[in-house]
Design a protein around this motif. Structure first.
Motif: not given
Ligand SMILES: Cc1cc2nc3c(=O)[nH]c(=O)nc-3n(C[C@H](O)[C@H](O)[C@H](O)COP(=O)(O)OP(=O)(O)OC[C@H]3O[C@@H](n4cnc5c(N)ncnc54)[C@H](O)[C@@H]3O)c2cc1C
Length: 475
Positions: A224-236, A269-277, A279-284
């Motif tokens: 039910g959230d209205l935004y999600r920000v998954v920031g970097t986690a260097p070196p990711n 596009f989705a595959a790129y999201a899979r390797h964010l720090a 899983p939220d956006i990939y699952e979306l």
């Protein structure tokens, strides 16, 4: 309201231009906006603002000022499908792999598409009786007094060469010209022509790329959230942002630093999201098709121009918005800093004539630009590959921030302090306040787990497609 000055001319009718015009309309009999693009009667992407269709967040500081300058703005956007709520409760940040605890901040957030927001602002500004816009018109130069000490107007080319009899060039006189033509501003070149030095610049080569797609939204997405920000986690190097916009859609941007780039083809596009720090956006996005093919944009360098440091500058000319500072867009600051600069402009216009030198404005404007700039530069320098001014202080602050983020996973007070700074409602130094520092140093640090930042996990080890395991541990 006294409008004792005659005409102000604003170059560019994007967010900064609209904010400038709104303020100037209270001080000048006529405000004339010059915009290179033709302007559509409905929210629509346009050439002069290529970022317009990408995900845009408005920070709480920006919402506050926009609502003050345009009373009823939020209600009007919400009526049209945008959503609002406490910025600390309606969504979540995951930074350096740390899932920042949700908390009440008392600060209003509004989620809306950039195109809708700009359109609403434009409608309101052009609805003012003393504001007009010359669209499909390009500012090509400045007009000045013979000695070049004062700008007295602009040269404007209207129409397109070879179209309907070709273009025409005209002079428009002005008591004040405000350049809001974005980072491609020609003021540095125009200054040289008038015999002035251009401003010093700082740039950071960040090699950021943006890929954005919209998806239909279900009410229970992201709990039910209205935004999600998954920031970097260097070196990711990957960033993911999802914002619920009008029309029950998600605007989802996948961004990458230093050449890392999401695919435009939906599966990639989705595959790129899979390797964010996290899983939220990939699952979306994993099991849904974009409503339109993803779009892309490159943002190779940040840019700050130090007008406030110039010894000589003509009167009758100001510069603001991205023309003064173009921030790394990942931090979502540009529109809110432009709003703060509009406040600085209003303050400057209310000063007595003797205190209204251009330099005074630039000093005021720099005061609102600097904290935001320092925040983004500090974050960007988390990547060792990015060249920039690293000092002992910046390294210490960066280590402190890493620890603070880890604590903010479970501590609402620290989380609130962090959100205030990110939203530019408190200065970065407020994170060093003893009230916050005590909690940061007093908290026990947990050992990282392998994998993504799950909903309640602690500091994490981050898997990234660039092939490394980055551990985010705090100090
Ligand atoms: C990919 C991306 C994502 C972003 N995301 C966010 C975000 O999430 N949150 C946020 O707050 N900010 C974000 N920003 C920044 C934000 O878009 C800008 O800060 C904001 O648009 C204000 O910029 P501006 O009005 O100064 O300039 P611009 O938006 O660049 O507009 C300049 C205007 O001037 C016109 N123009 C240019 N030259 C001339 C000329 N010679 N004569 C007449 N008109 C001219 C252009 O057509 C345009 O209308 C993002 C930026 C990018 C690139």
């Amino acid at each position: 309201m006294q409008q004792h000055r005659n005409r102000a001319v604003v170059l560019g009718a994007s967010i900064a231009g609209l904010l400038a015009a709104r303020v100037l309309a209270e001080h000048f009999r006529h405000v004339t906006m010059i915009e290179r693009d033709p302007l559509a009667p409905t929210p629509r992407a346009r050439r002069g603002v290529p970022q317009g269709a990408h995900t845009h967040g408005v920070l709480a500081s920006g919402v506050e000022i926009l609502e003050r300058r345009f009373p009823g703005l939020t209600a009007s956007l919400v009526e049209d499908g945008a959503r609002e709520g406490d910025i600390g409760l309606i969504g979540q940040f995951i930074v350096q792999g740390c899932r920042i605890q949700k908390c009440e901040t008392g600060r209003l957030g509004v989620v809306v598409s950039r195109l809708r927001l700009e359109h609403e602002l434009r409608d309101r500004v052009l609805g003012l009786p003393n504001v007009e816009v010359h669209q499909a018109s390009t500012a090509t130069g400045l007009i000045s007094t013979a000695d070049g000490s004062r700008v007295t107007g602009v040269l404007v080319r209207s129409g397109r060469e070879g179209v309907n009899g070709g273009s025409t060039e005209a002079e428009i006189g002005a008591d004040l010209v405000v350049d809001t033509t974005g980072r491609g501003s020609r003021t540095p070149i125009w200054l040289r022509k008038l015999g002035y030095a251009p401003p010093a610049e700082d740039r950071l080569d960040i090699g950021v790329s943006y890929t954005t797609a919209t998806f239909s939204r279900r009410p229970d997405d992201l709990d039910g959230d209205l935004y999600r920000v998954v920031g970097t986690a260097p070196p990711n190097r990957r960033v993911g942002v999802a914002v619920a916009v009008e029309g029950d859609r998600w605007s989802v941007t996948l961004a990458g630093y230093l050449g890392s780039k999401a695919d435009r083809e939906p599966q990639g596009f989705a595959a790129y999201a899979r390797h964010l720090a996290a899983p939220d956006i990939y699952e979306l996005v994993a099991d849904r098709e974009p409503l339109q093919p993803p779009i892309t944009m490159s943002y190779p360098t940040t840019l700050r121009r130090y007008f406030e440091r110039l010894q000589r500058f003509p009167e009758g000319l100001l510069v603001f918005g991205d023309a003064m500072c173009s921030f790394n867009p990942i931090y979502g600051q540009g529109m809110s800093v432009a709003a703060k600069q509009a406040d600085a402009l209003a303050y400057w216009l209310n000063r007595g004539q003797a205190q209204r030198s251009a330099r005074r404005f630039f000093v005021e404007a720099a005061r609102v630009v600097s904290p935001a700039w320092e925040l983004t530069v500090g974050g960007d320098l988390g990547f060792e590959e990015i060249d920039g001014p690293r000092t002992v202080r910046t390294r210490l602050v960066s280590r402190y921030l890493t620890r603070l983020l880890a604590v903010a996973r479970n501590d609402a007070d620290v989380s609130r302090a962090f959100l205030e700074v990110v939203n530019l409602t408190a200065p970065p130094q407020s994170l060093l306040h003893p009230r916050v520092a005590r909690r940061v140093f007093g908290a026990r640090q947990r050992t990282p787990h392998a994998g993504h930042a799950g909903p309640s996990s602690g500091a994490v080890a981050v898997d990234n497609r660039e092939g490394e395991q980055a551990s985010v541990t705090g100090l």
